[in-house]
Design an enzyme around this catalytic site. Structure first.
Site, PDB file in Angstrom:
ATOM      1  N   ARG A 111       0.860  -1.179   0.000  1.00  0.00           N
ATOM      2  CA  ARG A 111       0.000   0.000   0.000  1.00  0.00           C
ATOM      3  C   ARG A 111       0.900   1.234   0.000  1.00  0.00           C
ATOM      4  O   ARG A 111       2.117   1.103   0.083  1.00  0.00           O
ATOM      5  CB  ARG A 111      -0.930  -0.003   1.212  1.00  0.00           C
ATOM      6  CG  ARG A 111      -0.210   0.024   2.550  1.00  0.00           C
ATOM      7  CD  ARG A 111      -1.203   0.152   3.698  1.00  0.00           C
ATOM      8  NE  ARG A 111      -0.510   0.376   4.965  1.00  0.00           N
ATOM      9  CZ  ARG A 111      -1.097   0.791   6.077  1.00  0.00           C
ATOM     10  NH1 ARG A 111      -2.392   1.021   6.094  1.00  0.00           N
ATOM     11  NH2 ARG A 111      -0.408   0.965   7.179  1.00  0.00           N
ATOM     12  N   CYS A 115       3.532   6.459  -7.021  1.00  0.00           N
ATOM     13  CA  CYS A 115       4.418   7.612  -7.168  1.00  0.00           C
ATOM     14  C   CYS A 115       3.595   8.888  -7.015  1.00  0.00           C
ATOM     15  O   CYS A 115       2.615   9.079  -7.742  1.00  0.00           O
ATOM     16  CB  CYS A 115       5.083   7.573  -8.537  1.00  0.00           C
ATOM     17  SG  CYS A 115       5.870   9.146  -8.981  1.00  0.00           S
ATOM     18  N   GLU A 150      -2.618   7.662   6.027  1.00  0.00           N
ATOM     19  CA  GLU A 150      -1.235   7.592   6.510  1.00  0.00           C
ATOM     20  C   GLU A 150      -0.212   7.861   5.404  1.00  0.00           C
ATOM     21  O   GLU A 150       0.651   7.044   5.099  1.00  0.00           O
ATOM     22  CB  GLU A 150      -0.965   6.223   7.159  1.00  0.00           C
ATOM     23  CG  GLU A 150      -1.756   6.015   8.440  1.00  0.00           C
ATOM     24  CD  GLU A 150      -1.428   4.700   9.138  1.00  0.00           C
ATOM     25  OE1 GLU A 150      -1.624   4.603  10.351  1.00  0.00           O
ATOM     26  OE2 GLU A 150      -0.974   3.759   8.445  1.00  0.00           O
ATOM     27  N   CYS A 159      11.766   8.012  -9.257  1.00  0.00           N
ATOM     28  CA  CYS A 159      11.540   7.760 -10.685  1.00  0.00           C
ATOM     29  C   CYS A 159      11.842   9.012 -11.515  1.00  0.00           C
ATOM     30  O   CYS A 159      12.109  10.098 -10.985  1.00  0.00           O
ATOM     31  CB  CYS A 159      10.102   7.297 -10.916  1.00  0.00           C
ATOM     32  SG  CYS A 159       8.871   8.605 -10.720  1.00  0.00           S
ATOM     33  N   CYS A 162       9.547  11.947 -10.769  1.00  0.00           N
ATOM     34  CA  CYS A 162       9.933  12.668  -9.555  1.00  0.00           C
ATOM     35  C   CYS A 162      11.166  13.534  -9.802  1.00  0.00           C
ATOM     36  O   CYS A 162      11.256  14.661  -9.306  1.00  0.00           O
ATOM     37  CB  CYS A 162      10.188  11.687  -8.416  1.00  0.00           C
ATOM     38  SG  CYS A 162       8.675  10.979  -7.702  1.00  0.00           S
ATOM     39  N   GLU A 313      -7.030   6.665  14.980  1.00  0.00           N
ATOM     40  CA  GLU A 313      -6.780   5.234  15.167  1.00  0.00           C
ATOM     41  C   GLU A 313      -6.025   4.992  16.466  1.00  0.00           C
ATOM     42  O   GLU A 313      -5.123   5.749  16.837  1.00  0.00           O
ATOM     43  CB  GLU A 313      -5.931   4.648  14.029  1.00  0.00           C
ATOM     44  CG  GLU A 313      -6.590   4.548  12.682  1.00  0.00           C
ATOM     45  CD  GLU A 313      -5.693   3.862  11.656  1.00  0.00           C
ATOM     46  OE1 GLU A 313      -4.785   3.097  12.080  1.00  0.00           O
ATOM     47  OE2 GLU A 313      -5.885   4.102  10.460  1.00  0.00           O
ATOM     48  N   GLU A 361      -2.924  -7.957   8.723  1.00  0.00           N
ATOM     49  CA  GLU A 361      -3.554  -7.312   9.878  1.00  0.00           C
ATOM     50  C   GLU A 361      -4.604  -8.196  10.546  1.00  0.00           C
ATOM     51  O   GLU A 361      -5.386  -7.710  11.348  1.00  0.00           O
ATOM     52  CB  GLU A 361      -4.155  -5.960   9.463  1.00  0.00           C
ATOM     53  CG  GLU A 361      -3.076  -4.941   9.154  1.00  0.00           C
ATOM     54  CD  GLU A 361      -3.598  -3.582   8.696  1.00  0.00           C
ATOM     55  OE1 GLU A 361      -2.873  -2.600   8.885  1.00  0.00           O
ATOM     56  OE2 GLU A 361      -4.705  -3.512   8.153  1.00  0.00           O
ATOM     57  N   LYS A 362      -4.563  -9.476  10.270  1.00  0.00           N
ATOM     58  CA  LYS A 362      -5.587 -10.352  10.853  1.00  0.00           C
ATOM     59  C   LYS A 362      -5.409 -10.530  12.361  1.00  0.00           C
ATOM     60  O   LYS A 362      -6.344 -10.954  13.054  1.00  0.00           O
ATOM     61  CB  LYS A 362      -5.595 -11.704  10.162  1.00  0.00           C
ATOM     62  CG  LYS A 362      -4.319 -12.523  10.254  1.00  0.00           C
ATOM     63  CD  LYS A 362      -4.480 -13.829   9.477  1.00  0.00           C
ATOM     64  CE  LYS A 362      -3.189 -14.655   9.464  1.00  0.00           C
ATOM     65  NZ  LYS A 362      -2.126 -13.987   8.685  1.00  0.00           N
ATOM     66  N   HIS A 364      -4.281  -7.936  14.246  1.00  0.00           N
ATOM     67  CA  HIS A 364      -4.402  -6.600  14.851  1.00  0.00           C
ATOM     68  C   HIS A 364      -5.730  -6.530  15.596  1.00  0.00           C
ATOM     69  O   HIS A 364      -6.756  -6.947  15.092  1.00  0.00           O
ATOM     70  CB  HIS A 364      -4.344  -5.529  13.761  1.00  0.00           C
ATOM     71  CG  HIS A 364      -4.116  -4.144  14.284  1.00  0.00           C
ATOM     72  ND1 HIS A 364      -5.050  -3.465  15.027  1.00  0.00           N
ATOM     73  CD2 HIS A 364      -3.045  -3.306  14.167  1.00  0.00           C
ATOM     74  CE1 HIS A 364      -4.576  -2.267  15.331  1.00  0.00           C
ATOM     75  NE2 HIS A 364      -3.364  -2.153  14.834  1.00  0.00           N
TER      76      HIS A 364
END
Length: 683
Positions: A111, A115, A150, A159, A162, A313, A361-362, A364
């Site tokens: 995630r 770019c 986030e 790249c 950028c 969060e 994240e199972k 979490h």
């Protein structure tokens, strides 16, 4: 107020019904009602579900869930889903993929994988945001927009897009190549640029490498510092484009994105100017000092000059991504939630409301565990907190925070310090700032954590630790503050460079030399095993005769400043270690070394006392935190027991009503159970 549609502390968190079959949805809503949850964050990672190919948009699941939540009295924090692009986009438009530090093109995965300067990403992310805003602009469940998620949580991009954008950014910042060459001191090592096209990004292929300590090292701090600014600005531009897209259709709905405390990659002071509301994700470890968590809350509150913020969060119990993912002990989730509220949060929200069954994240924590029912310890604690927040109603909403002490925190200064080629790899800016915050926290003295741009006039004491970088106009601003009667503290390794990381010649601490009345001739870096001593002048109230010090030792000469402590050892034995300079109506303190924590606490206690800055409650037991929030003429005193056992607290003359228990308090001693909280409406 964050949003007047719910005149209470929002309670809820991230909800991913798109990961579940529909028969689960109604059961979730039943348990939301049992736990008092009234806000759900939807669609954080829904992009690939909402847009299965370039031309198709399908919001059917989101329509149904928005309606269901509203019918059950649950409002929606609606995310734009752009924190992970769809697989089809990566396949069809490879410019959306990042290039890493070593020049390798990423494939689809993870995630935050886009770019920020990809034309494809910007085109489709803005289009997605606008389609959501068009569709839900009149939906009664919509409370706030949550852009992306986030930002900056993955690696930087190197790249060609950028690199081209970096050159344009430099043209806007400096105007000419000559100005760039001056700012970067490119005469060193024959780096003078004669064409904009000669400039490349600093990376593992050019100026940078990963050092043994895990930091990015660089040959040219000026180039790398500007790349840090550019990267932060690039992501901010992506945010702004989506912000404008949703504001076009919902001008009265606030917009946020979730920040991450002292997250190094992004200049949050700059970002905060583009947020309607600051929100952040708080994930302390089991052993994180409570003072550090408090400092992060205060840092987030300070981004918009004291405006209440969102706790977007936290985990109901354990996390999944730290080396040791401990459970939150009974009462700790509630306690840490109220710590956020005590320091300015007007929401208490979790990641996540129901645990995922697959992927990273199972494990979490979640309000609804894998067992799927309400008969768990975590759910009972969440339901208790939900009932209490319902009872509090709008009592504390929009209440402010007042402090007479400020700690200056600056992202660009942080970047520059930790990419400096010396004098020590052990200097960590956040740790140095926390030492001062921790001392004030333990003394029960409120502090704001503010930008170097903040108005300092309302503070009696300002602490600017390790002010290595002195930006244009800051020295004059500090002089005016002290001249008018303020007290200023700064420390070793201050006043060294300007905002281009070029040394200010003429003697350290550069532009601050006149203000502090000293000259720092040399800077000694001590090994981790080495210590020196500070010998404190006789007659200093509340201080011991000597304290240990280490890390760095500035070898300073007084140029009018009064010497308050000297070094006890080495060839600079007897040289000043602590000075104070009278300047106008105020005074400027310079601490030339990094002392043991006991010194900072004793010293700040003495300084605050001499200036009439008093703790909220005197002599609170260790591990007890106190703060006050102010609303109109009413004060709300928070007392939080972080200890694993009950404590006796002397409230002295404090009287009022504990809003959580309705208990009347008439001063004197009260017992507060382990991990318990009082919110006292003061008489």
């Amino acid at each position: 107020m964050i949003n007047s549609k719910k005149s209470k502390i929002w309670y809820g968190g991230d909800y991913n019904p798109d990961q579940w079959e529909k028969e689960v949805w109604d059961e979730d809503l039943r348990m939301f009602k049992l736990s008092g949850i009234d806000v759900a964050t939807l669609n954080v990672f829904g992009w690939s579900k909402n847009q299965p190919d370039e031309d198709t948009y399908d919001f059917g699941w989101l329509d149904e869930m928005m309606d269901k939540l509203h019918a059950d009295g649950v409002g929606v924090c609606l995310a734009t889903s752009t924190a992970a692009h769809p697989a089809w986009m990566a396949r069809k438009y490879p410019d959306v993929l990042q290039v890493d530090f070593y020049g390798r093109k990423r494939k689809f995965g993870g995630r935050h994988n886009s770019c920020p300067n990809s034309p494809t990403f910007r085109k489709y992310s803005v289009r997605m945001a606008e389609k959501l805003a068009e569709r839900y602009k009149d939906h009664p469940a919509l409370l706030i927009w949550h852009i992306n998620n986030e930002y900056g949580g993955a690696g930087n991009c190197y790249c060609d897009n950028c690199e081209a954008a970096f050159r344009e950014w430099l043209k806007e910042r400096y105007g000419t190549l000559e100005a760039v060459n001056r700012a970067w001191n490119t005469g060193f090592w024959g780096h003078i640029f004669h064409s904009w096209e000669d400039i490349v990004l600093p990376s593992g292929l050019s100026e940078e490498w990963y050092g043994a300590n895990g930091r990015t090292e660089t040959n040219f701090q000026g180039i790398s510092l500007d790349y840090m600014r550019f990267h932060s600005d690039s992501l901010l531009e992506c945010y702004k484009l989506e912000y404008e897209a949703v504001k076009k259709h919902t001008p009265d709905i606030p917009v946020t994105t979730n920040l991450m405390g002292a997250f190094k990659k992004l200049d949050y002071h700059k970002w905060a100017k583009a947020l309607d509301v600051v929100s952040w994700d708080s994930y302390p470890r089991f052993d994180t000092p409570h003072s550090y968590t408090g400092m992060m809350h205060d840092l987030m509150r300070g981004l918009k000059e004291g405006q209440p913020f969102m706790l977007m969060e936290q985990t109901p119990s354990q996390q999944n991504w730290q080396p040791y993912n401990s459970l939150k002990r009974p009462g700790v989730m509630r306690l840490w939630s109220y710590q956020a509220v005590a320091r300015g949060a007007d929401t208490v929200m979790f990641f996540q409301l129901r645990r995922s069954i697959g992927a990273c994240e199972k494990y979490h924590g979640a309000v609804i565990e894998h067992v799927g029912h309400e008969h768990t310890r975590v759910f009972r604690e969440c339901a208790q907190l939900g009932a209490e927040l319902q009872k509090l109603g709008d009592t504390i909403i929009d209440a402010k925070f007042q402090a007479k002490v400020a700690i200056v925190f600056d992202w660009e200064n942080w970047w520059a310090i930790e990419m400096s080629s010396g004098p020590t790899i052990d200097l960590r800016y956040v740790d140095e700032a926390h030492k001062y915050y921790k001392a004030l926290y333990e003394l029960g003295i409120a502090a704001d954590v503010v930008s170097v741009e903040a108005d300092l006039s309302s503070y009696d004491l300002v602490i600017a630790p390790v002010m290595y970088m002195v930006k244009q106009g800051v020295a004059n601003k500090l002089e005016q503050y002290v001249q008018a009667g303020g007290s200023l503290i700064s420390t070793f390794f201050s006043g060294i460079v300007n905002e281009s990381d070029l040394v200010t010649v003429g003697g350290y601490p550069g532009e601050l030399r006149k203000l502090f009345g000293i000259w720092a001739e040399e800077i000694d870096a001590l090994l981790p095993t080495q210590r020196n001593r500070m010998i404190v002048s006789a007659g200093t109230n509340g201080m011991k005769e000597e304290y240990e010090c280490g890390l760095l030792c500035d070898l300073i000469h007084s140029e009018g400043a009064e010497v308050k402590a000297v070094y006890g050892d080495d060839f600079y034995q007897g040289m000043p270690a602590l000075t104070v300079n009278k300047f106008g109506e105020g005074e400027a303190w310079y601490l030339a070394t990094s002392p043991e924590q006991a010194f900072i606490k004793d010293w700040l206690s003495q300084l605050c006392s001499s200036r009439g800055i008093q703790p909220i409650i005197q002599n609170v037991p260790e591990g007890v935190e106190t703060t006050i929030r102010y609303k109109d003429k009413q004060q709300y005193l928070f007392v939080l027991n972080h200890n694993d056992q009950a404590v006796q607290i002397d409230l002295a003359q404090v009287t009022g009503t504990d809003l959580l228990t309705d208990r009347s308090l008439t001063g004197g001693e009260v017992e507060l159970a382990a991990h318990d909280v009082m919110i006292i409406k003061l008489s």
